[in-house]
Design a protein around this motif. Structure first.
Motif, short mmCIF file in Angstrom:
data_model
loop_
_atom_site.label_atom_id
_atom_site.label_comp_id
_atom_site.label_asym_id
_atom_site.label_seq_id
_atom_site.Cartn_x
_atom_site.Cartn_y
_atom_site.Cartn_z
N GLU A 199 4.68 5.89 2.21
CA GLU A 199 4.62 7.28 2.67
C GLU A 199 5.11 7.40 4.11
O GLU A 199 5.90 8.29 4.43
CB GLU A 199 3.19 7.81 2.58
CG GLU A 199 2.71 8.02 1.17
CD GLU A 199 1.22 8.32 1.10
OE1 GLU A 199 0.59 8.56 2.17
OE2 GLU A 199 0.67 8.29 -0.01
N ARG A 200 4.63 6.53 4.97
CA ARG A 200 4.99 6.60 6.39
C ARG A 200 6.48 6.34 6.59
O ARG A 200 7.16 7.07 7.31
CB ARG A 200 4.14 5.59 7.16
CG ARG A 200 4.29 5.71 8.66
CD ARG A 200 3.40 4.74 9.41
NE ARG A 200 3.91 3.38 9.25
CZ ARG A 200 3.21 2.36 8.77
NH1 ARG A 200 1.96 2.53 8.40
NH2 ARG A 200 3.75 1.17 8.66
N LYS A 213 0.83 -1.20 0.00
CA LYS A 213 0.00 0.00 0.00
C LYS A 213 0.87 1.25 0.00
O LYS A 213 1.91 1.31 0.66
CB LYS A 213 -0.91 0.00 1.21
CG LYS A 213 -1.90 -1.13 1.17
CD LYS A 213 -3.04 -0.84 2.08
CE LYS A 213 -4.03 -1.96 1.94
NZ LYS A 213 -5.35 -1.52 1.86
N ARG A 262 0.43 3.97 1.48
CA ARG A 262 0.56 4.57 2.82
C ARG A 262 1.76 4.01 3.57
O ARG A 262 2.39 4.70 4.35
CB ARG A 262 -0.72 4.39 3.62
CG ARG A 262 -1.87 5.20 3.05
CD ARG A 262 -3.14 5.06 3.87
NE ARG A 262 -2.96 5.43 5.25
CZ ARG A 262 -3.22 6.63 5.75
NH1 ARG A 262 -3.67 7.57 4.96
NH2 ARG A 262 -3.05 6.88 7.02
N ARG A 270 8.63 9.21 5.07
CA ARG A 270 8.57 10.43 5.90
C ARG A 270 9.58 10.33 7.04
O ARG A 270 10.31 11.29 7.32
CB ARG A 270 7.16 10.62 6.45
CG ARG A 270 6.98 11.91 7.20
CD ARG A 270 5.57 12.14 7.72
NE ARG A 270 4.53 11.56 6.89
CZ ARG A 270 3.65 10.64 7.30
NH1 ARG A 270 3.67 10.19 8.53
NH2 ARG A 270 2.74 10.16 6.48
#
Length: 64
Positions: free
Chosen positions: A7-8, A2, A4, A11
């Motif tokens: 992204e996590r 996924k 996300r 970051r």
């Protein structure tokens, strides 16, 4: 995987300036974005990878 997840993790790597582990993550994420047809994300990741010093020759096979 996924988006996300990427992204996590990305970051955190950016925040901590862990470029050595961020580059492979961006490369895998870019490959996944291309396979799912997400061209906007593919371009964003490609530009970020170029900003982190990835050579054009190394990125070219992923782009074709």
């Amino acid at each position: 995987m996924k988006p996300r997840f990427f992204e996590r993790i990305a970051r955190t790597y950016r925040k901590e300036q862990w470029d050595v582990v961020l580059r492979p993550l961006l490369s895998i994420w870019y490959s996944c974005a291309q396979q799912t047809g997400n061209m906007e994300l593919s371009v964003q990741l490609l530009l970020e990878m170029l900003g982190h010093g990835e050579s054009r020759d190394r990125l070219l096979p992923f782009y074709l």
